[in-house]
Design a protein around this motif. Structure first.
Motif, mmCIF file in Angstrom:
data_model
loop_
_atom_site.group_PDB
_atom_site.id
_atom_site.type_symbol
_atom_site.label_atom_id
_atom_site.label_comp_id
_atom_site.label_asym_id
_atom_site.label_seq_id
_atom_site.Cartn_x
_atom_site.Cartn_y
_atom_site.Cartn_z
ATOM 1 N N PRO A 25 0.801 -1.234 0.000
ATOM 2 C CA PRO A 25 0.000 0.000 0.000
ATOM 3 C C PRO A 25 0.832 1.281 0.000
ATOM 4 N N TYR A 26 2.092 1.196 -0.420
ATOM 5 C CA TYR A 26 3.011 2.315 -0.247
ATOM 6 C C TYR A 26 3.083 3.219 -1.481
ATOM 7 N N ASP A 27 3.134 4.523 -1.242
ATOM 8 C CA ASP A 27 3.236 5.500 -2.323
ATOM 9 C C ASP A 27 4.602 5.454 -2.986
ATOM 10 N N GLY A 28 4.604 5.821 -4.273
ATOM 11 C CA GLY A 28 5.829 5.857 -5.041
ATOM 12 C C GLY A 28 6.405 7.256 -5.177
ATOM 13 N N THR A 29 7.246 7.431 -6.167
ATOM 14 C CA THR A 29 8.066 8.631 -6.296
ATOM 15 C C THR A 29 7.552 9.661 -7.298
ATOM 16 N N LEU A 30 6.447 9.374 -7.986
ATOM 17 C CA LEU A 30 5.920 10.343 -8.953
ATOM 18 C C LEU A 30 5.141 11.441 -8.222
ATOM 19 N N GLN A 31 5.881 12.204 -7.468
ATOM 20 C CA GLN A 31 5.353 13.338 -6.724
ATOM 21 C C GLN A 31 6.487 14.350 -6.597
ATOM 22 N N LYS A 32 6.128 15.581 -6.258
ATOM 23 C CA LYS A 32 7.164 16.616 -6.196
ATOM 24 C C LYS A 32 8.211 16.264 -5.156
ATOM 25 N N TYR A 33 7.771 15.886 -3.970
ATOM 26 C CA TYR A 33 8.692 15.538 -2.889
ATOM 27 C C TYR A 33 8.466 14.108 -2.429
ATOM 28 N N TYR A 34 9.558 13.388 -2.259
ATOM 29 C CA TYR A 34 9.480 12.003 -1.786
ATOM 30 C C TYR A 34 10.308 11.869 -0.521
ATOM 31 N N VAL A 35 9.697 11.338 0.526
ATOM 32 C CA VAL A 35 10.374 11.164 1.810
ATOM 33 C C VAL A 35 10.826 9.722 1.956
ATOM 34 N N THR A 36 12.089 9.537 2.355
ATOM 35 C CA THR A 36 12.633 8.198 2.514
ATOM 36 C C THR A 36 13.746 8.213 3.555
ATOM 37 N N ALA A 37 14.339 7.065 3.805
ATOM 38 C CA ALA A 37 15.436 6.968 4.769
ATOM 39 C C ALA A 37 16.730 7.471 4.146
ATOM 40 N N SER A 38 17.536 8.162 4.931
ATOM 41 C CA SER A 38 18.751 8.780 4.402
ATOM 42 C C SER A 38 19.759 7.764 3.877
ATOM 43 N N ASP A 39 19.777 6.551 4.457
ATOM 44 C CA ASP A 39 20.762 5.565 4.013
ATOM 45 C C ASP A 39 20.352 4.873 2.716
ATOM 46 N N PHE A 40 19.199 5.251 2.164
ATOM 47 C CA PHE A 40 18.786 4.687 0.889
ATOM 48 C C PHE A 40 18.692 5.746 -0.210
ATOM 49 N N VAL A 41 19.428 6.838 -0.022
ATOM 50 C CA VAL A 41 19.684 7.779 -1.102
ATOM 51 C C VAL A 41 21.195 7.873 -1.259
ATOM 52 N N TYR A 42 21.652 7.996 -2.501
ATOM 53 C CA TYR A 42 23.084 7.924 -2.799
ATOM 54 C C TYR A 42 23.523 9.151 -3.592
ATOM 55 N N PRO A 43 24.454 9.929 -3.045
ATOM 56 C CA PRO A 43 24.947 11.090 -3.786
ATOM 57 C C PRO A 43 25.556 10.663 -5.119
ATOM 58 N N ILE A 44 25.332 11.456 -6.139
ATOM 59 C CA ILE A 44 25.897 11.171 -7.449
ATOM 60 C C ILE A 44 26.890 12.261 -7.814
ATOM 61 N N PRO A 45 27.891 11.947 -8.629
ATOM 62 C CA PRO A 45 28.871 12.963 -9.032
ATOM 63 C C PRO A 45 28.252 13.978 -9.994
ATOM 64 N N ASP A 46 28.895 15.125 -10.110
ATOM 65 C CA ASP A 46 28.395 16.178 -10.997
ATOM 66 C C ASP A 46 28.311 15.726 -12.446
ATOM 67 N N SER A 47 29.118 14.733 -12.807
ATOM 68 C CA SER A 47 29.141 14.270 -14.197
ATOM 69 C C SER A 47 27.872 13.513 -14.588
ATOM 70 N N MET A 48 27.111 13.045 -13.596
ATOM 71 C CA MET A 48 25.878 12.309 -13.890
ATOM 72 C C MET A 48 24.695 13.250 -14.018
ATOM 73 N N THR A 49 23.818 12.955 -14.947
ATOM 74 C CA THR A 49 22.622 13.767 -15.158
ATOM 75 C C THR A 49 21.495 13.279 -14.241
ATOM 76 N N ASP A 50 20.429 14.072 -14.155
ATOM 77 C CA ASP A 50 19.264 13.661 -13.370
ATOM 78 C C ASP A 50 18.624 12.399 -13.953
ATOM 79 N N GLU A 51 18.629 12.286 -15.277
ATOM 80 C CA GLU A 51 18.079 11.081 -15.899
ATOM 81 C C GLU A 51 18.913 9.861 -15.536
ATOM 82 N N GLU A 52 20.221 10.021 -15.503
ATOM 83 C CA GLU A 52 21.084 8.903 -15.116
ATOM 84 C C GLU A 52 20.863 8.530 -13.655
ATOM 85 N N ALA A 53 20.592 9.524 -12.813
ATOM 86 C CA ALA A 53 20.297 9.235 -11.412
ATOM 87 C C ALA A 53 19.060 8.351 -11.313
#
Length: 384
Positions: free
Chosen positions: A140-168
């Motif tokens: 029953p959990y909501d997905g990410t097709l929303q302006k803001y998505y809340v999640t746990a910090s250890d499950f987001v990963y910083p990406i380098p400047d060379s990567m685009t948002d689409e690649e993220a």
């Protein structure tokens, strides 16, 4: 002390920016085959270890369309409105007071499943098997097709400047392909046969996967000529377009066996491929894949179609096959996927065939539903 103070101010600024609780526009599956755009209230972070991400790009996965059209996948049934989407990347907009791995303004890839972190599977690194996983856009959990998505910090990963948002955003399917390669235990010099030249199949064929492990030959199989052509350009050493049609009264198992034999003969695979990666979930492909695996070889099922299929179990036994299932990702898959993309060894944006703004998300889903030959990956930009 100065660094601690700076970090504290940074966290405070992230929290203050949401004190006025802006509206959170979302693309919602209300019921089977009924979607709508909704302005939902922005909720407070649930704990000190959570982050809020301003989603920038989201890729549409087949599971999203499946829930939209059928309202269920296996035991996961849509009973109430649910935000769709789980392949996303964005910018950190708010952090909890105990978050230290990311800061407001960091660009990140979002891993969409949150396991319990306490069970035996989680503690051994196989959190993809955790029964208590909270997975985005899985009832029953909501997905990410929303302006803001809340999640746990250890499950987001910083990406380098060379990567685009689409690649993220496309880090998610790349991570799935990394897990498939890990499950197959690919080794140098092996021959690899991949059924399905869609996004996951193509990524499994890519140099960053099979080629990176030193595969001597990678062959892609699909019913779509345009997809096999793309697979050839992407990394496959050879492609096979299956045009097998079942004659009235013909045994489907015999037909699958003949397709396997044709593939083995055409690409000089001898008694079969060392590793077969089945990425379609289609029953004939599963059967042909088993028949095309050499004695002592490995067959990995990554695609999901019908819940129950006719499986050539006698062939699997007499050939001594190792048969494995692959699901989602395990420890290390996301960091490895980011590294592969950032290094240029894999270029997932080459899969993108269609791009839509958020307000046209419904059109994006219709495009995926039509499943035309020239459609591979469809992307939806975030709400700005």
């Amino acid at each position: 002390m100065a660094e601690m103070a700076s970090a504290g101010i940074h966290c405070l600024q992230g929290m203050l920016s949401f004190s006025n609780k802006p509206q959170n526009k979302a693309f919602v599956l209300e019921s089977v085959q009924k979607v709508s755009f909704q302005d939902r209230p922005t909720q407070a972070l649930p704990d000190a270890h959570s982050v809020r991400v301003h989603v920038q790009q989201t890729g549409i996965c087949g599971s999203d369309v499946h829930f939209w059209q059928r309202g269920r996948i296996g035991d996961f049934v849509v009973h109430s409105p649910m935000v769709l989407g789980h392949e996303s990347g964005g910018v950190v907009a708010e952090v909890g007071s105990s978050v230290s791995n990311v800061r407001v303004g960091d660009r990140v890839a979002i891993e969409p499943g949150l396991p319990c972190r306490r069970c035996e599977y989680c503690r051994s690194g196989f959190y993809n098997l955790c029964a208590d996983t909270v997975f985005a856009a899985t009832p029953p959990y909501d997905g990410t097709l929303q302006k803001y998505y809340v999640t746990a910090s250890d499950f987001v990963y910083p990406i380098p400047d060379s990567m685009t948002d689409e690649e993220a955003a496309l880090t998610e399917p790349v991570a799935v392909a990394v897990q498939v390669a890990k499950t197959a235990d690919l080794k140098a010099g092996q021959t690899v046969l991949v059924f399905g030249c869609g996004p996951i199949g193509v990524l499994c064929q890519a140099m960053a996967m099979a080629k990176a492990y030193g595969a001597s030959k990678v062959i892609g199989v699909d019913v779509s000529e345009s997809r096999t052509n793309f697979a050839r350009e992407f990394a496959a050493d050879g492609v096979y377009v299956s045009r097998a049609n079942q004659a009235a009264g013909a045994d489907p198992i015999d037909l699958s066996r003949s397709v396997a034999e044709d593939i083995m003969s055409q690409f000089q695979l001898g008694e079969g491929a060392d590793v077969v990666l089945e990425c379609t979930g289609a029953e004939p492909c599963i059967q042909a894949g088993v028949f095309a695996t050499r004695k002592g070889g490995t067959f990995v099922q990554a695609g999901m179609g019908k819940e129950n299929v006719v499986f050539p179990i006698t062939t699997a036994c007499t050939r001594g096959l190792t048969v494995k299932g692959s699901i989602r990702y395990t420890t290390g898959c996301y960091p490895q996927a980011i590294q592969l993309i950032a290094s240029g060894k894999i270029k997932p944006t080459k899969l993108i065939t269609h791009r839509f703004g958020f307000d046209d998300a419904d059109k994006a889903f219709e495009t995926v539903k039509r499943a035309e030959e020239n459609t591979l990956k469809v992307m939806i930009a975030g709400v700005q």
